[in-house]
Design a protein around this motif. Structure first.
Motif, PDB file in Angstrom:
ATOM      1  N   GLY A 105      23.197  17.395   8.494  1.00 34.52           N
ATOM      2  CA  GLY A 105      22.260  16.882   7.627  1.00 34.52           C
ATOM      3  C   GLY A 105      20.758  16.963   8.200  1.00 34.52           C
ATOM      4  O   GLY A 105      19.839  16.001   7.586  1.00 34.52           O
ATOM      5  N   SER A 139      18.568   8.864   1.360  1.00 34.84           N
ATOM      6  CA  SER A 139      18.330   9.366   2.494  1.00 34.84           C
ATOM      7  C   SER A 139      18.546   8.050   3.668  1.00 34.84           C
ATOM      8  O   SER A 139      18.848   8.687   4.664  1.00 34.84           O
ATOM      9  CB  SER A 139      16.850   9.988   2.813  1.00 34.84           C
ATOM     10  OG  SER A 139      16.037   8.987   2.444  1.00 34.84           O
ATOM     11  N   THR A 142      22.371   8.191   4.031  1.00 31.76           N
ATOM     12  CA  THR A 142      22.615   9.203   5.030  1.00 31.76           C
ATOM     13  C   THR A 142      22.195   8.897   6.274  1.00 31.76           C
ATOM     14  O   THR A 142      23.104   9.411   7.251  1.00 31.76           O
ATOM     15  CB  THR A 142      21.965  10.517   4.422  1.00 31.76           C
ATOM     16  OG1 THR A 142      22.287  10.795   3.054  1.00 31.76           O
ATOM     17  CG2 THR A 142      22.284  11.906   5.278  1.00 31.76           C
TER      18      THR A 142
END
Length: 284
Positions: A105, A139, A142
């Motif tokens: 990622g 985000s 994540t």
């Protein structure tokens, strides 16, 4: 309002407060004078024999210096049993070894199961957790899922969402989704200066990262200009799933150097620099 006035603006937002985050050419050409700058014509060159002697002397001295610098690399090592007398590398000296070969990622992953790997992981995790991604919900989730242990991640998500509330983001100059106003650039970066291993074992490590942070809003209408901050971020890392994960972390101020006399850049200069200069993957 100065950056130090708000929680999370240069200070860690802890789990008990509801979250984490460190806040989250010129070239000069010198033209030599065609004649002697002190006046008159240049002096005639010395004899070729004297020049040759000078060159030979310099070469001999150079060879002697090299021999002196390398002395002790043979017999002395043998007598002492190897490398006992060799100087040890500094805590954050470059090793020449790549920190990682992969990313997950966009985040470096797959660090070595060594002290060096733990230091590289801690430095890169500090960069990720100090980025603007922490100010946006998706985000942020994540990042937390990728960097923390599964147990810690599950505990932190809700607390962080509460910490990065619309009210908090508004005080930072961002909207409820973490976006800056049109024409402005929100800056949040961590730049590691060095790392040190405080504890190390096969299942865990404690690594401190000394860093400089940049945070603030760059824009003509900004009331929170981009400022720098110096902190130390300490990570308790656990080896799990073939990589280092964060089990817990703490921050403290400093050590901070004496501020220099550099001219503060205009907001458009800062915005341009942030857009043009990307970050690094940090190794030990």
């Amino acid at each position: 309002m100065s950056p130090g006035d708000e929680q999370g603006y240069g200070d860690p937002v802890r789990a008990d407060d509801g979250g984490y985050g460190y806040g989250g050419s010129g070239h000069t050409r010198t033209r030599l004078p065609e004649t002697d700058p002190y006046g008159g014509a240049r002096r005639p060159g010395r004899s070729s024999s004297r020049s040759l002697v000078t060159v030979v002397a310099v070469v001999v001295l150079l060879i002697a210096a090299i021999a002196f610098a390398n002395r002790g690399g043979g017999d002395s090592d043998s007598a002492s049993g190897g490398t006992a007398n060799r100087p040890k590398s500094a805590a954050t000296a470059a090793s020449g070894t790549k920190p990682v070969e992969t990313k997950t990622g966009g985040i470096p992953s797959g660090f070595a199961h060594t002290e060096q790997g733990a230091q590289s992981a801690a430095a890169n995790y500090a960069v990720a957790l100090g980025s603007t991604g922490m100010f946006k919900k998706d985000s942020r989730h994540t990042l937390v899922n990728a960097l923390y242990t599964a147990e810690q991640s599950a505990q932190l998500q809700a607390a962080m969402d509460n910490a990065y509330s619309a009210d908090f983001l508004g005080r930072m100059g961002l909207d409820a989704n973490g976006n800056p106003p049109t024409g402005s650039t929100f800056v949040s970066r961590v730049v590691p200066i060095g790392t040190t291993v405080q504890e190390y074992g096969t299942t865990g490590a404690k690594v401190a990262v000394w860093y400089m942070g940049l945070i603030g809003m760059s824009g003509n209408q900004s009331t929170n200009p981009v400022t720098s901050t110096w902190k130390t971020w300490t990570f308790d890392l656990t080896w799990t799933g073939g990589d280092w994960k964060i089990a817990s972390d703490t921050q403290k101020d400093g050590p901070a150097p004496v501020p220099g006399d550099d001219r503060a850049a205009a907001s458009d200069e800062i915005s341009k620099a942030i857009e043009e200069y990307g970050g690094f993957t940090y190794a030990r």
